[in-house]
Design a protein around this motif. Structure first.
Motif, mmCIF file in Angstrom:
data_model
loop_
_atom_site.group_PDB
_atom_site.id
_atom_site.type_symbol
_atom_site.label_atom_id
_atom_site.label_comp_id
_atom_site.label_asym_id
_atom_site.label_seq_id
_atom_site.Cartn_x
_atom_site.Cartn_y
_atom_site.Cartn_z
ATOM 1 N N ALA A 36 -1.948 9.272 -18.505
ATOM 2 C CA ALA A 36 -0.487 9.141 -18.554
ATOM 3 C C ALA A 36 0.182 10.493 -18.736
ATOM 4 N N ILE A 37 -0.368 11.307 -19.624
ATOM 5 C CA ILE A 37 0.208 12.627 -19.890
ATOM 6 C C ILE A 37 0.077 13.527 -18.666
ATOM 7 N N LEU A 38 -1.097 13.529 -18.056
ATOM 8 C CA LEU A 38 -1.300 14.359 -16.863
ATOM 9 C C LEU A 38 -0.381 13.897 -15.729
ATOM 10 N N ILE B 26 4.048 5.597 -13.890
ATOM 11 C CA ILE B 26 2.626 5.329 -14.054
ATOM 12 C C ILE B 26 2.463 3.813 -14.071
ATOM 13 N N SER B 27 1.288 3.360 -13.690
ATOM 14 C CA SER B 27 1.034 1.924 -13.660
ATOM 15 C C SER B 27 -0.211 1.587 -14.470
ATOM 16 N N PRO B 28 -0.042 1.427 -15.793
ATOM 17 C CA PRO B 28 -1.191 0.994 -16.598
ATOM 18 C C PRO B 28 -1.617 -0.415 -16.199
ATOM 19 N N LEU C 264 0.607 17.237 -25.842
ATOM 20 C CA LEU C 264 -0.618 17.720 -25.231
ATOM 21 C C LEU C 264 -0.327 18.168 -23.804
ATOM 22 N N SER C 265 -1.207 19.003 -23.263
ATOM 23 C CA SER C 265 -1.066 19.438 -21.878
ATOM 24 C C SER C 265 -2.442 19.532 -21.236
#
Length: 357
Positions: A172-174, A183-185, A283-284
């Motif tokens: 998700a972060i990326l 995004i599609s969890p 985060l990255s």
């Protein structure tokens, strides 16, 4: 006593509702849909629909007529791409938002091939319907490292992307860093929809909430569009998420159900925000492949990675089925001696023809 509310109307007041079907009957049955999303499985089953036969024939003829312009892809793969585009475009009169076309899942581990595939899909949308607004096209890309790097490149060229087959916060972060618009969890593993004996004991409801709060906290414009839900109660558990992709069975269940407003409100995990003390650390991963791969593979002992691989493999199976199906149409047209005039008719398809197909 608090009043009863209709679940579909209540959900629509909280969350964007998208159609998880390419069926025109489904699209015409509800005025609640914003986007229409699809994948290789949806497309394959729609290709089998007798009502799509004429459009499929024209799509295959169209593919044959311009195939020489697109080296590096087989005719069967290209015919699937064209047909996914033409079928998806028929949803436009029924929705207010975007169509979502999934990149070939067999390319999920090659950044350059996904980029090429996505650009081809965009080109095909324009070639089939020059009046179509390409800002309403979203390419669904598997949330692998390679796939999300492709999203980064596609975003820089103005092509919208969605990160699919997503099961972890690292993905998700990326995806947000790569500029995906959504995004599609997959709340449940994809396998539950194709194997009646399989039960997913670890749905990822909390990831949906965690990702949405993370995006809000760090001002990412990426939206959470969850999918792969099983029943109405699960849907209402996510009321308040940015968007939900729902199949017809769940839509009818929501439409036909009423419950106490208090009960419905209490079902949702999105009505109970975390406080600042629980805020996530930023985060990255976008420029650190090793860091992403390590974090992704270690999340819950690799469970998310395994689910992602499983989903991609299932979609690849439907990609192969679709290619085999259209190979049969290609062979049939070749055997019947498809005329140049029929090819030209396919090449000149307009939105009017699409709607009537």
């Amino acid at each position: 006593m608090p009043p009863n509310v209709n679940l579909l109307a209540y959900l629509q007041s909280k969350t964007q509702i998208d159609c998880d079907s390419l069926s025109l009957d489904v699209l015409a049955s509800y005025d609640h849909f914003v986007d229409c999303t699809s994948n290789q499985a949806d497309s394959y089953y729609e290709f089998l629909n007798e009502g799509r036969y004429d459009l499929l024939q024209k799509s295959v003829a169209f593919a044959r007529g311009i195939y020489h312009e697109f080296p590096g892809v087989t005719l069967e793969e290209f015919a699937v791409e064209v047909s996914m585009v033409t079928v998806s475009l028929t949803a436009i009169p029924f929705i207010r938002g975007n169509i979502h076309v999934m990149a070939n899942p067999s390319l999920a581990y090659s950044t350059p091939k996904i980029v090429e595939n996505a650009k081809r899909i965009s080109n095909l949308c324009h070639r089939w319907d020059p009046e179509f607004d390409l800002s309403r096209l979203v390419i669904k890309v598997p949330a692998t490292w390679e796939g999300l790097q492709a999203c980064r490149e596609l975003t820089s060229t103005g092509i919208n992307t969605l990160a699919t087959t997503l099961f972890t916060i690292e993905q998700a972060i990326l995806a947000a860093e790569a500029g995906c618009i959504s995004i599609s969890p997959f709340v449940h593993e994809l396998k539950v929809h194709f194997d009646e004996t399989y039960h997913d004991v670890d749905p990822i409801f909390e990831l949906c909430l965690e990702a949405q709060q993370y995006f809000e906290q760090y001002s990412y414009t990426t939206r959470v569009k969850a999918c792969s839900l099983i029943d109405v109660e699960e849907v209402m558990k996510l009321a308040g998420i940015a968007a939900l992709t729902l199949p017809p069975g769940l839509m009818s269940g929501l439409r036909d159900t009423e419950d106490s407003e208090d009960e419905v409100f209490n079902l949702s995990i999105f009505d109970h925000k975390t406080d600042d003390s629980q805020a996530s650390k930023r985060l990255s991963f976008i420029d650190d492949e090793a860091k992403f791969r390590e974090a992704f593979s270690q999340r819950e002992n690799g469970k998310g990675q395994s689910k992602t691989n499983q989903a991609i493999e299932l979609f690849c199976g439907f990609q192969t089925k679709a290619e085999n199906l259209l190979r049969g149409l290609l062979d049939q047209q070749r055997h019947d001696g498809l005329t140049k005039g029929v090819q030209e008719e396919a090449l000149e398809q307009t939105q009017k023809t699409l709607i009537g197909a």
